[in-house]
Design an enzyme around this catalytic site. Structure first.
Site, short mmCIF file in Angstrom:
data_model
loop_
_atom_site.label_atom_id
_atom_site.label_comp_id
_atom_site.label_asym_id
_atom_site.label_seq_id
_atom_site.Cartn_x
_atom_site.Cartn_y
_atom_site.Cartn_z
CG HIS A 58 -1.79 1.14 1.35
ND1 HIS A 58 -2.95 1.33 0.67
CD2 HIS A 58 -1.55 2.36 1.95
CE1 HIS A 58 -3.45 2.52 0.88
NE2 HIS A 58 -2.75 3.08 1.45
CG ASP B 39 -11.75 3.57 5.99
OD1 ASP B 39 -11.23 4.60 6.64
OD2 ASP B 39 -11.51 3.28 4.73
NE ARG C 53 -9.90 10.70 8.92
CZ ARG C 53 -8.98 10.04 8.13
NH1 ARG C 53 -9.33 8.80 7.81
NH2 ARG C 53 -7.94 10.31 8.13
CB SER D 268 -8.18 5.22 7.27
OG SER D 268 -8.68 5.10 6.04
CE LYS E 169 -8.85 2.03 3.13
NZ LYS E 169 -9.06 3.45 3.02
N1 URA Z 1 -5.85 6.93 2.62
C1 URA Z 1 -6.49 6.08 3.31
O1 URA Z 1 -7.19 5.04 2.86
N2 URA Z 1 -7.13 6.65 4.56
C2 URA Z 1 -6.67 7.97 4.95
O2 URA Z 1 -7.10 8.35 6.10
C3 URA Z 1 -5.64 8.60 4.13
C4 URA Z 1 -5.32 8.12 3.05
#
Ligand code: URA
Length: 436
Positions: free
Chosen positions: A82, A161, A168, A183, A187
């Site tokens: 990621h 999320d 947010r 977050s 995931k």
């Molecule tokens: N990418 C995400 O998946 N979440 C965040 O809070 C910031 C960047």
């Protein structure tokens, strides 16, 4: 439990118990806690931070708000990568096929462009027909058939999320390392993976501009992943200038194909080999990172990574003709060179501004509802440290709208600083490795 009490508790820096955090996350996801109360609590987190125990509880509650994939029927390790987001950051499209071709499963759930940064899903969708919204059954079918799948977040994965992120986004509460960590990790941990490589970008084109902030986020994510029983490593990598030369969706896909054909920019190839090496190492496919890098390079030189990408594109409904002939990718109608205003050396680039320029050209979204023009963007000819003569092209802009060009062009022109001498110190491509 009273939500107001939990908001006050966070405001006054007291530590919340895991059950209290679970109550907040489950209540909000189920629609029982209103947006205004969740916003107040999130803002308290932004201002007060979290303890490590609170962060673990938050990540776990968000992870378990939806389906946690069980991929145990697939024999072998499952690994993902990621990135926290950058400009010209296209490594996913290259390393997923490299690692899958080397025999490790890569169930990759990616995102769309955010702010000035590009997104893997938007890049993939520049290949006509490529479907990033697979059903759970198709996700498993593609993954088990070719060892890799490239999709977007589904409604089933970490729904907390999805809802909290949208809140947010409109309440000034994105910029918290704790909330970003929860977050991302909720995931990623829902994907059924054994290990994760994090590419945490730092520099003027990253969300975390300073190395200190990037390192703090990286440490939080590594620790959170390890607490959840996964092998996690984070590489702090440079984003003070675009990665590679292409910025813009179909231009970036074409550049990825070049790398998979054994050509392409050296910085992009090097970062892909190192990230892939870490994935192969964490998956225990190789015993050392050197071995991982050699294996990754072999996947390119033998053509296996390219062939694997072709297979993924075919299985996910994309036009394989565009993989064989990148001219079939969407092409912009017009292009224009940006000449250097002087002779000298490229001293610095405003990387975020270049990313914003790509968005303004139509390569990203200014508003959520905007659609993307896959063909537009820029090819960067001169990067930091390069020598340049007056009027020589610094980059070429690919565009479809004169009005958009006029908005983007000044940002691109002003992003280059030309000096008489090259910069004294070149920033490294990889700043630090955290974890393992
Ligand atoms: N990418 C995400 O998946 N979440 C965040 O809070 C910031 C960047």
């Amino acid at each position: 439990m009273h939500v107001t009490e939990l908001i006050r508790k966070k405001r006054d820096t007291a530590e919340l118990q895991p059950a209290e955090i679970e109550f907040l996350i489950n209540g909000y996801t189920a629609g029982q806690i209103p947006h205004y109360q969740m916003s107040a609590w999130l803002m308290a987190v932004v201002l007060r931070g979290m303890t490590r125990a609170e962060l673990a509880a938050l990540t776990s509650a968000m992870l378990h708000s939806g389906e946690v994939l069980d991929l145990s029927e697939l024999a072998g390790p499952k690994v993902d990568k990621h990135s926290t987001g950058g400009v010209g950051d296209k490594t996913s499209l290259i390393i997923a096929p490299i690692v899958a071709a080397a025999g490790v499963f890569v169930p990759m759930v990616s995102g769309r462009g955010l702010g000035h940064t590009g997104g893997t899903l938007d890049k993939l969708e520049s290949i006509t027909g490529f479907n990033v919204n697979l059903s759970a059954a198709d996700f498993r079918r593609v993954l088990s058939t070719c060892g890799c799948v490239l999709v977007g977040q589904t409604a089933e994965i970490a729904p907390a999320d999805k809802k909290i992120y949208a809140l947010r986004d409109v309440t000034g509460t994105v910029e918290s390392p704790y909330l970003i960590c929860a977050s991302i990790m909720s995931k990623k941990m829902a994907e059924g993976i054994d290990a994760l490589v994090l590419d945490v970008k730092t520099g003027n084109g990253a969300f975390m501009k300073s190395e200190q902030d990037a390192a703090f986020l990286a440490e939080l994510m590594v620790e959170t992943g390890e607490r959840l029983g996964k092998r996690v490593v984070a590489l702090l990598t440079d984003m003070d200038q675009p990665l590679g030369r292409a910025v813009g969706n179909s231009l970036e896909v074409a550049e990825c194909l070049e790398i998979m054909e054994g050509n392409g920019p050296a910085d992009l190839r090097e970062l892909c080999l190192v990230l892939a090496a870490w994935m192969l190492y964490l998956a225990k496919r190789v015993a050392t990172l050197e071995e991982g890098k050699t294996l990754a390079a072999e996947m390119i030189s033998s053509g296996q990574a390219h062939e694997k990408f072709r297979e993924i594109v075919a299985l996910q409904g994309g036009d394989v003709g565009a993989i064989d002939d990148p001219q079939r990718l969407p092409q912009a109608q017009n292009k224009i060179d940006i000449p250097s205003p002087a002779s000298g050396f490229v001293a610095s680039m405003l990387c975020e501004q270049l990313g914003t320029a790509s968005v303004l050209l139509g390569g990203g979204r200014e508003r959520k509802e905007d659609s993307i023009d896959p063909a537009v963007g820029m090819m960067i000819h001169k990067k930091v440290g390069d020598q340049v003569t007056a009027k020589e092209p610094l980059c070429t802009i690919y565009y479809n709208s004169a009005e958009r060009l006029e908005r983007a062009r000044p940002l691109i022109e002003q992003s280059y600083k030309i000096a008489d001498a090259p910069p004294k110190k070149q920033r490294p491509l990889i700043h630090r490795v955290i974890g393992e």
